[in-house]
Design an enzyme around this catalytic site. Structure first.
Site, mmCIF file in Angstrom:
data_model
loop_
_atom_site.group_PDB
_atom_site.id
_atom_site.type_symbol
_atom_site.label_atom_id
_atom_site.label_comp_id
_atom_site.label_asym_id
_atom_site.label_seq_id
_atom_site.Cartn_x
_atom_site.Cartn_y
_atom_site.Cartn_z
ATOM 1 N NE ARG A 1 16.540 27.195 -51.279
ATOM 2 C CZ ARG A 1 16.321 28.340 -51.888
ATOM 3 N NH1 ARG A 1 16.712 28.484 -53.153
ATOM 4 N NH2 ARG A 1 15.729 29.331 -51.278
ATOM 5 C CE LYS B 1 13.444 51.174 -49.868
ATOM 6 N NZ LYS B 1 13.274 51.277 -51.340
ATOM 7 N N GLY C 1 16.017 35.441 -45.763
ATOM 8 C CA GLY C 1 17.460 35.280 -45.937
ATOM 9 C C GLY C 1 18.299 35.930 -44.859
ATOM 10 N N GLY D 1 10.054 33.991 -50.425
ATOM 11 C CA GLY D 1 8.834 34.695 -50.819
ATOM 12 C C GLY D 1 7.570 33.977 -50.379
#
Length: 396
Positions: A41, A198, A351, A374
């Site tokens: 980053r 999930k 990730g 996100g």
């Protein structure tokens, strides 16, 4: 997407002698001693900084790091390790400034790093008062932090409302261009790979993509839930039985459009979840009550690889098995290599996906790798990203 871009301002010679405030994403992983363990980053932030310096600007850069408490600066919250690394990479001094909200001394050709922005009271609540103070520090605001674009905070959203000029930096621009190409006007067939433990955490993404893609490949615990929805037994595998109806609805919506959600033909099972568990390949109709499904089987992987090879665009989020254990990693490896070798435009994010890309050494064969986390997921859901929306408003 209509945005002011840093590159356009530079091309029009609008940075000479100007004070430029860059919101970067420098939230790097560190060890217990505070040493940076992975610097992607920081390196990715350099093009915007270097371009602004070359254009004759006085440059201020800030970022969040970790999860500090507003108003309570602690040494572990400091950007000091990043300042040292940035200085080394840029080959020029990088001063680190604390308590910078009320004023910053920086001259054209210089760059200063402003301490962890989330220590400032009002940052996370997107305080207008704080944003206005920060906007007064600069002539031009640059958002180059796609990873925080889904958050409306003072340094990602508020300041953009009040700065004289607000624009997107090269990293943010590249993310939006790649995602727009993949989802806005994709080359067909459009194949999405969405996997994870999930359905509930990615239900909105699955529902959004079901209206857009030609094939929706599901994996991991999500695939187990879809197998239940298809009337198959999954033993004691991870799944979400309460969401079977939602899975059926997604499958029905896809079928109605002439699209599909491929259900596994074979799977790799074990009796326990452990790195030493014995892997057994089974037809989906042979799964026993005490089996754990931990990967897709070779027939399924080969079929999906063929479909990926025929795609025009591939969006990939999530490994299709427990790839951390090699005996349950063949499915993810096959999918990864199929994406890498496909002629399709490919974009990957998340990730675990980045970890799989690194493990199978295909980084250079993916067209665009999103580091947004996100923000990447919310873009896939079709949500408006506040930090992007405000830049669009300011470009009118």
């Amino acid at each position: 997407m209509q945005l002011n871009r840093l590159s356009d301002l530079i091309a029009n010679n609008q940075l000479q002698g100007k004070r430029v405030f860059i919101r970067a994403d420098l939230n790097v992983p560190q060890d217990t001693a505070g040493n940076i363990t992975e610097d992607t980053r920081v390196r990715a932030s350099l093009p915007a900084i270097q371009a602004a310096l070359k254009a004759g600007a006085a440059v201020m850069v800030t970022s969040h790091l970790g999860r500090p408490t507003e108003g309570q600066f602690k040494p572990e919250d400091s950007l000091a390790p990043i300042a040292a690394l940035m200085q080394s990479l840029l080959g020029q001094p990088v001063s680190l400034l604390r308590d910078w909200v009320d004023g910053v001394q920086v001259e054209p050709g210089q760059v200063v790093l402003l301490e962890n922005c989330r220590v400032n009271v009002g940052e996370k609540s997107n305080s207008d008062a704080l944003a206005q103070k920060m906007a007064r520090l600069c002539d031009i605001y640059v958002n180059d932090a796609f990873g925080t674009a889904h958050r409306a905070e003072a340094t990602t959203h508020g300041i953009a409302k009040f700065a004289p000029i607000a624009c997107a930096g090269p990293l943010l621009s590249a993310e939006l261009d790649a995602l727009g190409k993949a989802l806005g006007q994709p080359a067909r067939p459009l194949v999405a790979i969405v996997a994870g433990s999930k359905v509930s955490t990615k239900l909105a993404i699955l529902q959004s993509l079901a209206a857009k893609v030609d094939q929706l490949i599901v994996g991991g615990g999500i695939a187990n839930t879809f197998m239940l929805a298809a009337g198959l037994k999954i033993g004691k595998s991870l799944a979400e039985a309460p969401l079977v109806d939602e899975a059926r609805a997604i499958m029905a919506a896809m079928t109605a459009r002439g699209a599909s959600v491929p259900i596994p033909l074979d799977v790799v099972c074990a009796k326990e979840f452990s790195p030493t568990a014995v892997a057994t390949i089974k037809d989906v109709h042979e799964v026993a009550d005490d089996d754990l499904i931990l990967d897709i089987g070779p027939r399924t992987a080969a079929l999906l690889a063929t479909q990926i090879g025929q795609a025009g665009t591939v969006v990939w989020n999530g490994p299709v098995g427990v790839f951390e254990f090699d005996q349950f990693g063949e499915g993810t490896k096959t999918i990864a290599l199929a994406v890498a070798h496909s002629k399709a435009f490919s974009i990957a994010g998340g990730g675990d996906t980045l970890a799989a890309i690194a493990k199978y050494q295909i980084t250079d064969q993916i067209d665009y790798i999103s580091t947004g986390g996100g923000a990447f997921l919310e873009f896939l859901e079709g949500k408006t990203l506040p930090a992007v929306a405000v830049l669009q408003e300011r470009s009118q």
